[in-house]
Design an enzyme around this catalytic site. Sequence first.
Site: not given
Length: 397
Positions: A210-212
């Site tokens: 995923s990402n932030d």
Amino acid sequence: MKDLKVAFYVTGGIAVYKSISLMREFIKMGADVQVAMTPSATEFVSPLTFQVLSKHAVHIDTFSEEDPHYVQHIHLADWADVSIVAPATANTIAKLANGMADNFVTSALLATVSPIFLVPAMNEHMLEHPATQKNIETLRNRHHYVMEPETGFLAEGYSGKGRFPETEAIIEALEGFLMEFRENLPLKGKKVVVTAGGTKERIDPVRFISNDSSGKMGHALAEAAWSAGAEVTLITVSDLPSRKQINRIQIDSAAQMYEAVNQAFQEIDVLIMAAAVSDYAPLKVEEHKMKKQNQLTIELKKNPDILKEMGKKKTKQFLIGFAAETENIETYALKKLTEKNADLIVANDVGKKDRGFNSNHNEVTIYSDINQPVTIKLSKKAEIAQSIIEILIERLE
Ligand code: CTP
């Protein structure tokens, strides 16, 4: 009234005891009610009564700022979907009509931009005094709803006009007012889809890529679009809350997001792609938890570019994309605008710590296919969302 955020202002008249039943009825109907009282109102009924029933501390003193994160009267004004002044005395009506802010109630109401509904209750002669009548007219011209008091037995011991109406009559008038208010909002009749959060691409049952992205910007945009009158669908990966009036579709992966957007697309007027969509997903999702090994290679496949695909299909739809960049922001934003056939690209620098991903703040520049870029300086995401929706409204006009 379900899930409606109600700021309930109580001012000092004998009808305060009746406003307790009104407030209880709102709570029974599912509203979230926060009460503020003028010092005179507390002479009639103890704030504790309202505190126990509303399950929130009652605001009275403008200067007892116990929570350093907020200026309480501004926070209450911003929080409320609707503000109700019940009972509204001649004195408070006069102060509102003249823009005075000399206690918590009048200060919060002066800072309120959402609808204001007043239930006057007072002596007949006070009500009929030309000054009071003029003040009521001023408030009505300002699009506040001022209910007509009832005629009947007054606390003074004689019959006259000025009584606090029955709870049912107030609720009926309020519901009509709120319905009419939404009818006149600028995005009334528009269907808006907003995507939010960083997509999760499964590797195995317990792991994902995923990402932030937190989803805060997307959720703020959904809220701002709803406040402007739109029918909103929020397709989100985030756990952040959203109001019940927003149709929420909870998803995880880019593929699921694509599916949900694609299904809705034909019917909608606006698509806002605030989600940080993973560009890749594992080629194969392991059925069981992967065991550790000395070296691991995960093969990735490209995800669909949702915005680009919708850009190809668009007919009437207005498309807003985001560009999260760490360098050459303008060049990349303009490239995304043309390549994805978007109408607006909201670009932000995600390389800075005090803004962007996960933060409550952001600074963005909005690139448009027809207008000059507009920069919104570092502000709360809710404010940025509102500015983006204002630009959207201008463009749809
Ligand atoms: N977007 C999308 N589908 C993807 C990737 C991005 O719909 N698979 C959307 C995002 O929601 C955003 C816009 O496209 O509105 C730009 O996303 P961004 O991640 O900044 O750019 P990319 O298109 O992924 O390009 P790059 O990674 O090269 O910057």
